[in-house]
Design a protein around this motif. Structure first.
Motif, mmCIF file in Angstrom:
data_model
loop_
_atom_site.group_PDB
_atom_site.id
_atom_site.type_symbol
_atom_site.label_atom_id
_atom_site.label_comp_id
_atom_site.label_asym_id
_atom_site.label_seq_id
_atom_site.Cartn_x
_atom_site.Cartn_y
_atom_site.Cartn_z
ATOM 1 N N GLY A 1 -59.663 -53.853 53.572
ATOM 2 C CA GLY A 1 -59.050 -52.898 53.589
ATOM 3 C C GLY A 1 -59.128 -51.587 52.983
ATOM 4 N N GLU A 2 -58.095 -52.348 52.157
ATOM 5 C CA GLU A 2 -57.984 -50.773 51.249
ATOM 6 C C GLU A 2 -59.073 -49.671 50.648
ATOM 7 N N LEU A 3 -60.101 -50.214 50.215
ATOM 8 C CA LEU A 3 -61.148 -49.493 50.255
ATOM 9 C C LEU A 3 -62.347 -49.401 51.612
ATOM 10 N N ARG A 4 -63.597 -48.364 51.495
ATOM 11 C CA ARG A 4 -63.920 -48.170 52.220
ATOM 12 C C ARG A 4 -65.583 -48.663 51.859
ATOM 13 N N PRO A 5 -66.006 -49.624 52.244
ATOM 14 C CA PRO A 5 -67.969 -49.386 51.168
ATOM 15 C C PRO A 5 -68.083 -48.436 50.739
ATOM 16 N N ALA B 1 -72.716 -46.595 46.471
ATOM 17 C CA ALA B 1 -73.179 -46.002 44.704
ATOM 18 C C ALA B 1 -71.607 -46.884 43.885
ATOM 19 N N GLN B 2 -70.413 -46.947 44.180
ATOM 20 C CA GLN B 2 -69.303 -47.546 43.751
ATOM 21 C C GLN B 2 -69.145 -49.163 43.264
ATOM 22 N N ALA B 3 -70.081 -49.995 44.727
ATOM 23 C CA ALA B 3 -70.773 -51.232 44.141
ATOM 24 C C ALA B 3 -71.826 -50.980 43.504
ATOM 25 N N GLY C 1 -69.336 -37.667 38.115
ATOM 26 C CA GLY C 1 -69.454 -37.487 39.308
ATOM 27 C C GLY C 1 -68.054 -36.296 39.520
ATOM 28 N N GLY C 2 -68.264 -35.783 41.369
ATOM 29 C CA GLY C 2 -67.101 -35.197 41.361
ATOM 30 C C GLY C 2 -66.005 -35.758 42.106
ATOM 31 N N VAL C 3 -65.456 -35.170 41.864
ATOM 32 C CA VAL C 3 -63.453 -34.648 42.733
ATOM 33 C C VAL C 3 -63.243 -36.519 43.709
ATOM 34 N N GLY C 4 -62.028 -37.302 43.210
ATOM 35 C CA GLY C 4 -62.222 -37.841 44.165
ATOM 36 C C GLY C 4 -63.283 -39.002 44.899
ATOM 37 N N ARG C 5 -64.183 -38.952 43.357
ATOM 38 C CA ARG C 5 -64.876 -40.215 43.930
ATOM 39 C C ARG C 5 -64.612 -41.771 44.251
ATOM 40 N N GLY C 6 -63.375 -42.205 42.799
ATOM 41 C CA GLY C 6 -63.033 -43.601 43.082
ATOM 42 C C GLY C 6 -63.306 -43.698 41.499
ATOM 43 N N ARG D 1 -49.979 -42.735 50.315
ATOM 44 C CA ARG D 1 -50.696 -43.433 50.097
ATOM 45 C C ARG D 1 -51.871 -42.422 48.711
ATOM 46 N N MET D 2 -51.351 -41.530 48.626
ATOM 47 C CA MET D 2 -52.139 -41.403 46.915
ATOM 48 C C MET D 2 -52.284 -41.975 46.373
ATOM 49 N N THR D 3 -51.453 -43.415 46.202
ATOM 50 C CA THR D 3 -51.891 -44.230 44.529
ATOM 51 C C THR D 3 -51.816 -44.898 45.606
ATOM 52 N N SER E 1 -62.167 -43.005 38.591
ATOM 53 C CA SER E 1 -61.053 -43.603 37.653
ATOM 54 C C SER E 1 -61.242 -44.917 38.737
ATOM 55 N N MET E 2 -60.927 -45.373 39.477
ATOM 56 C CA MET E 2 -60.290 -46.085 40.608
ATOM 57 C C MET E 2 -61.578 -47.301 39.985
ATOM 58 N N ILE E 3 -62.527 -47.359 40.233
ATOM 59 C CA ILE E 3 -63.141 -48.372 39.192
ATOM 60 C C ILE E 3 -63.267 -48.642 38.222
ATOM 61 N N ASP F 1 -64.963 -37.367 49.120
ATOM 62 C CA ASP F 1 -63.824 -36.736 48.263
ATOM 63 C C ASP F 1 -62.707 -38.262 48.438
ATOM 64 N N TYR F 2 -62.801 -38.556 48.776
ATOM 65 C CA TYR F 2 -62.015 -40.026 49.314
ATOM 66 C C TYR F 2 -60.242 -39.602 48.588
ATOM 67 N N ARG F 3 -59.693 -38.718 47.935
ATOM 68 C CA ARG F 3 -58.647 -38.228 47.327
ATOM 69 C C ARG F 3 -58.235 -37.673 48.379
ATOM 70 N N GLU G 1 -59.733 -36.930 52.016
ATOM 71 C CA GLU G 1 -59.696 -38.189 52.450
ATOM 72 C C GLU G 1 -58.183 -38.378 53.183
ATOM 73 N N ARG G 2 -57.573 -39.160 50.995
ATOM 74 C CA ARG G 2 -56.342 -39.812 51.652
ATOM 75 C C ARG G 2 -55.190 -38.786 52.076
ATOM 76 N N LEU G 3 -55.912 -37.688 51.820
ATOM 77 C CA LEU G 3 -54.043 -36.592 52.083
ATOM 78 C C LEU G 3 -55.054 -36.703 53.536
ATOM 79 N N SER H 1 -66.268 -38.366 33.852
ATOM 80 C CA SER H 1 -65.725 -36.953 33.844
ATOM 81 C C SER H 1 -66.462 -36.773 34.820
ATOM 82 N N ASN H 2 -65.622 -35.166 35.533
ATOM 83 C CA ASN H 2 -66.480 -34.603 36.539
ATOM 84 C C ASN H 2 -67.752 -34.264 35.733
ATOM 85 N N ARG H 3 -67.868 -34.530 35.020
ATOM 86 C CA ARG H 3 -69.698 -33.554 33.850
ATOM 87 C C ARG H 3 -70.273 -34.264 33.509
HETATM 88 N N1 LIG Z 1 -63.850 -46.810 48.681
HETATM 89 C C1 LIG Z 1 -62.706 -46.094 48.736
HETATM 90 N N2 LIG Z 1 -62.053 -45.934 50.168
HETATM 91 C C2 LIG Z 1 -60.796 -45.528 49.860
HETATM 92 N N3 LIG Z 1 -60.367 -44.789 48.834
HETATM 93 C C3 LIG Z 1 -61.019 -44.800 48.254
HETATM 94 C C4 LIG Z 1 -62.113 -45.332 47.201
HETATM 95 N N4 LIG Z 1 -62.037 -44.912 46.144
HETATM 96 C C5 LIG Z 1 -61.758 -43.969 45.956
HETATM 97 N N5 LIG Z 1 -60.209 -44.505 46.818
HETATM 98 C C6 LIG Z 1 -59.591 -43.645 46.864
HETATM 99 O O1 LIG Z 1 -59.042 -42.443 46.251
HETATM 100 C C7 LIG Z 1 -59.074 -41.729 45.829
HETATM 101 C C8 LIG Z 1 -59.414 -41.562 44.517
HETATM 102 O O2 LIG Z 1 -60.272 -41.879 43.958
HETATM 103 P P1 LIG Z 1 -60.463 -41.736 42.119
HETATM 104 O O3 LIG Z 1 -59.003 -41.088 41.751
HETATM 105 O O4 LIG Z 1 -61.093 -42.805 40.831
HETATM 106 O O5 LIG Z 1 -61.322 -40.150 42.017
HETATM 107 P P2 LIG Z 1 -61.666 -39.876 40.752
HETATM 108 O O6 LIG Z 1 -63.480 -39.917 41.252
HETATM 109 O O7 LIG Z 1 -61.466 -40.153 39.802
HETATM 110 O O8 LIG Z 1 -62.013 -38.354 40.824
HETATM 111 P P3 LIG Z 1 -60.676 -37.081 39.615
HETATM 112 O O9 LIG Z 1 -62.847 -36.668 39.132
HETATM 113 O O10 LIG Z 1 -60.682 -35.915 40.122
HETATM 114 O O11 LIG Z 1 -60.436 -38.089 38.691
HETATM 115 C C9 LIG Z 1 -57.650 -42.674 45.008
HETATM 116 O O12 LIG Z 1 -56.314 -42.858 44.995
HETATM 117 C C10 LIG Z 1 -58.335 -43.863 45.169
HETATM 118 O O13 LIG Z 1 -57.959 -44.914 45.349
#
Ligand SMILES: Nc1ncnc2c1ncn2[C@@H]1O[C@H](COP(=O)(O)OP(=O)(O)OP(=O)(O)O)[C@@H](O)[C@H]1O
Ligand SMILES: [Mg+2]
Length: 373
Positions: free
Chosen positions: A15-19, A22-24, A66-71, A232-234, A73-75, A202-204, A206-208, A164-166
């Motif tokens: 439950g820490e990430l939503r399915p 695209a990320q999978a 891709g766009g910001v907050g898409r995950g 929540r953000m980290t 860096s996380m992946i 944009d999960y970031r 959303e987390r905000l 990258s964002n581009r």
């Molecule tokens: N599937 C998910 N479900 C819930 N939270 C997620 C999911 N994927 C990413 N997040 C969370 O969303 C936030 C933004 O993710 P991340 O920093 O990886 O985005 P990013 O694509 O690298 O954005 P940026 O382009 O701004 O660097 C992080 O807190 C991350 O843990």
């Protein structure tokens, strides 16, 4: 054996990430890359190398954009944490380039030879896998050397993974002397698979969760709300909250800045630390490049006797704004009430306007370091 996809699935199951399909899919690509990187490398023997046999082609890297907050860096971090390859290195792209310029400078001082091959050999000696976060190119000095530097890194067998964002073709768009840069685009496309991670969420943001970004006044309620937003953000585990890493950041003025909390590109600073000490624009730019989100606590209402603090605060906000750093703040007044009278009140109006804009959903949705256009 790396288990990138399994690690991703575990986080989803917990439950820490939503399915997110695209990320999978990107996790699967990274899993495949990890397996290739972990397979034993057949290096040509010494004699073959003396006869001029080239190093084997390094495994193709991955360029995730891709766009910001898409995950992204996380992946990438999930991959980096699990892949068993030595040595490996993960670095913010801007930090890496600052280091490269310093190394080129040092190599030039040491000898008259072309510094780039030497610098590339030094980098490659320290990393078979280089993972770059936030690749972006804005600077002619970077643009002019990237293709030669990376060509040499690839020759040394380095594999590159990047976020990258581009898209590669849009890097250094409209930049000066772009023709010096375009070979780098072709090189990246040749040595890396380019994939998008650009789902609808944009999960970031959303987390905000619509959390306030400007807290008034300073005090326990603001601290509690900001702390909640920070964690929540980290994604920081509740049981570890008492020991969040600190960081010491070297800044151009030669000072070091203590960052009381530093996690995943998010930093907490106090107004006193940033605006009561003799710091300047170059220091603030270093902060703005290093962190995508800054929590600033303890902003006071300033009077004419605080003109130096007010001027530094203006320079700080300019740097954060220029790099589209997200600001979460605690202050004793709304932006309009922070500096009612004193030298530079006119200039301060721009800061007020920027602070208002920085609270908007549009600003919050911009990528770190990206222009809004
Ligand atoms: N599937 C998910 N479900 C819930 N939270 C997620 C999911 N994927 C990413 N997040 C969370 O969303 C936030 C933004 O993710 P991340 O920093 O990886 O985005 P990013 O694509 O690298 O954005 P940026 O382009 O701004 O660097 C992080 O807190 C991350 O843990
Ligand atoms: Mg990122």
């Amino acid at each position: 054996m790396a288990t990138v996809r399994a690690a991703y699935d575990t986080l989803v199951a917990a439950g820490e990430l939503r399915p997110d399909a695209a990320q999978a899919a990107v996790a699967d690509r990274l899993q495949a890359l990890a397996e290739t990187l972990e397979a034993p490398v057949e290096r040509p023997g010494l004699f073959a190398r003396l006869r001029g046999a080239a190093s084997p082609e390094p495994p193709r890297g991955l360029y995730i954009w891709g766009g910001v907050g898409r995950g992204k860096s996380m992946i990438m971090d999930l991959f980096f944490g699990h892949v068993e390859v030595n040595p490996k290195r993960r670095v913010h792209f801007n930090e890496f380039m600052l280091e490269i310029h310093a190394a080129i400078h040092a190599a030039r001082e040491a000898s008259g030879e072309d510094p780039i091959p030497r610098v590339a050999a030094w980098v490659a000696g320290r990393a078979r896998l280089l993972a770059f976060d936030e690749m972006q190119v804005k600077d002619i000095a970077d643009a002019a050397i990237l293709s030669r530097l990376f060509a040499s890194l690839f020759e040394h067998g380095v594999t590159v993974v990047s976020t990258s964002n581009r898209a590669p073709v849009d890097l250094y768009k409209d930049g000066l002397n772009r023709q010096l840069f375009t070979p780098f685009i072709a090189l990246i496309e040749q040595k890396c698979d380019v994939v998008t991670l650009d789902g609808p969420t944009d999960y970031r943001l959303e987390r905000l969760g619509g959390a306030a970004t400007w807290h008034v006044p300073n005090g326990p309620a603001a601290t509690a709300a900001m702390s909640e937003t920070f964690f929540r953000m980290t994604d920081y585990p509740v049981e570890d909250r008492a020991r969040v890493p600190t960081e010491t950041l070297a800044v151009p003025s030669g000072r070091t800045l203590h960052v009381p909390k530093s996690l995943k590109g998010v930093a907490v600073f106090s107004f006193a630390r940033l605006c009561r000490q003799p710091l300047g624009s170059a220091d603030y730019l270093a902060i703005a490049r290093h962190f995508h989100t800054v929590f600033l606590v303890g902003i006071p209402v300033m009077g004419p006797e605080n003109r130096n603090e007010a001027a530094r605060f203006v320079a700080l906000i300019d740097a954060l704004y220029e790099h589209k750093v997200k600001l979460i703040a605690a202050a004793d007044a709304a932006p309009q009430g922070l500096y009612p009278a004193g030298d530079g009140v006119f200039e301060f109006e721009r800061t007020v306007s920027r602070l208002m804009e920085m609270q908007s959903a549009d600003y919050m949705a911009l990528g770190h370091g990206e222009s809004g256009a």
